[in-house]
Design an enzyme around this catalytic site. Structure first.
Site, PDB file in Angstrom:
ATOM      1  N   SER A 158      -3.440  27.152 -14.326  1.00  0.00           N
ATOM      2  CA  SER A 158      -4.155  28.414 -14.160  1.00  0.00           C
ATOM      3  C   SER A 158      -5.543  28.118 -13.603  1.00  0.00           C
ATOM      4  O   SER A 158      -5.652  27.532 -12.533  1.00  0.00           O
ATOM      5  CB  SER A 158      -4.229  29.171 -15.487  1.00  0.00           C
ATOM      6  OG  SER A 158      -4.790  30.459 -15.302  1.00  0.00           O
ATOM      7  N   HIS A 185      -1.154  30.754 -11.820  1.00  0.00           N
ATOM      8  CA  HIS A 185      -1.633  32.130 -11.989  1.00  0.00           C
ATOM      9  C   HIS A 185      -2.496  32.490 -10.783  1.00  0.00           C
ATOM     10  O   HIS A 185      -3.546  31.892 -10.552  1.00  0.00           O
ATOM     11  CB  HIS A 185      -2.435  32.258 -13.279  1.00  0.00           C
ATOM     12  CG  HIS A 185      -1.633  31.917 -14.505  1.00  0.00           C
ATOM     13  ND1 HIS A 185      -2.216  31.454 -15.669  1.00  0.00           N
ATOM     14  CD2 HIS A 185      -0.298  31.971 -14.743  1.00  0.00           C
ATOM     15  CE1 HIS A 185      -1.266  31.256 -16.572  1.00  0.00           C
ATOM     16  NE2 HIS A 185      -0.102  31.546 -16.030  1.00  0.00           N
ATOM     17  N   ASP A 284      -0.594  29.933 -22.129  1.00  0.00           N
ATOM     18  CA  ASP A 284       0.636  29.918 -21.354  1.00  0.00           C
ATOM     19  C   ASP A 284       1.066  28.473 -21.079  1.00  0.00           C
ATOM     20  O   ASP A 284       0.263  27.631 -20.691  1.00  0.00           O
ATOM     21  CB  ASP A 284       0.447  30.656 -20.034  1.00  0.00           C
ATOM     22  CG  ASP A 284       1.760  30.854 -19.287  1.00  0.00           C
ATOM     23  OD1 ASP A 284       2.813  30.882 -19.944  1.00  0.00           O
ATOM     24  OD2 ASP A 284       1.718  30.982 -18.050  1.00  0.00           O
TER      25      ASP A 284
END
Length: 344
Positions: A158, A185, A284
């Site tokens: 991310s 992401h 995540d």
């Protein structure tokens, strides 16, 4: 299920010390000595052959000392290094060589078995503290079946991820043997630009946006499109992952979600799944890493020292879902060793 043991290679120019260390390790159920050697040159040969979880080495040895060998072992092979030396002033040098623990060796006349048992206890504690788990079984047959047996590489990241992942991808060589499936992401509209940037900065691989129903090929990287989950839906008759794009609801407010990818690959590939979780905010990927580990696969998470944000890797470590924790500049080499693309 058979309990995994830490595989160990010992190096010391004293045959007596080597014998005492071997005996002490053999008294522990979670360690197994693969070989013991008398100098740094032989240590490198032994580590290349066995690729052990742990190396316990003296410093002052003929041909090549333990620090010289240790630097090569930690930077190029990825085994964990512990220095056991009577040279008290060399702790900082041991740390520079990549050692996670420096232990002062008593003079031989004062060395007792209970001291060595306590030393091994400190090694165990340090390994666990750093999230380092055994991932090779106790026999040569099992170990050779593990290395080079991975069929898919999954990557999740991310915040700060593109730069981190580029560091890894660019060092995987021109003939990497696995398909690479990657969730980053991203903001809507940035995925195509991201693919173009990766192709220009990683000319050794082909990077493309994943498509629904696509069969992933070796040496190709498949990036999840913005706002769509990417999962491994099935395995083709050639053993390649067949990809699926999904509009299922967000997970932890994220779509695509690293967890979705990792869990799907773990379920289908089991012990043949290799997953890397890099810098990012939030949690995540932690559940996905846990699934990979539970299914017999292997996980590498980025060390705090190189993360832009240590959220996602930290969450995986907290869940005991990180087989290895490495700074980003060492991850590619470790992947190449694990996948059999290079020797130890």
């Amino acid at each position: 299920m058979e309990k995994l043991k830490y595989s160990v290679v010992i190096a010391d120019d004293s045959a007596i010390i080597r014998g005492l260390l071997e005996k002490a390790f053999k008294g522990e159920s979670d360690f197994e000595v693969m070989e013991s050697v008398s100098n740094g040159r032989k240590l490198l040969d032994a580590v290349k052959q066995h690729v052990p979880d742990l190396v316990v080495s003296d410093i002052d040895m003929p041909e090549m000392n333990g620090l010289e060998a240790g630097k090569i072992i930690t930077s190029e092979i990825g085994s964990t290094l512990v220095i056991f030396s009577e040279e008290k002033g060399k702790k900082s040098y041991a740390e520079e060589a990549g050692a996670i623990l420096f232990e002062v060796k008593p003079v031989l006349s004062e060395l007792r078995n209970e001291m060595l048992k306590a030393f091994i206890g400190r090694i165990r504690e340090t390994l666990l503290k750093n999230g380092i788990k055994p991932h090779r079984r106790g026999s040569d047959t099992d170990r050779h079946e593990t290395f080079g047996s991975y069929k898919i590489l999954c990557i999740g990241a991310s915040t700060g991820g593109p730069t981190a992942v580029q560091t890894v991808l660019s060092k995987l060589g021109d003939d990497f043997s696995l398909p690479i499936v990657y969730v980053q992401h991203l903001d809507v509209g940035s995925d195509v630009k991201m693919v173009d940037w990766f192709n220009s900065s990683c000319p050794n691989l082909v990077v493309e946006l994943a498509q629904d129903g696509q069969e992933a090929k070796r040496g190709h990287v498949y990036l999840a499109p913005a706002e769509r989950h990417l999962i491994v839906d099935s395995i083709s008759h050639l053993g390649n992952p067949v990809l699926k794009l999904s509009d299922e609801p967000e997970e932890r407010f994220l779509r695509p979600a690293v967890n979705k990818l990792f869990r799907s690959a773990a379920k289908l590939y089991g012990s043949a799944c290799l997953a890397v979780l890099m810098t990012g905010m939030g949690r995540d990927g932690a559940d996905g890493c846990q699934m990979v580990v539970e299914c017999g696969g292997h996980t590498i998470v980025e060390d705090k020292s190189t993360c832009a944000v240590f959220g996602m890797p930290a969450a995986a470590i907290e869940q005991n879902a990180a087989n290895e924790i490495l700074p980003r500049d060492k991850i590619a080499r470790r992947i190449l060793v694990l996948t059999g693309n290079i020797g130890g």
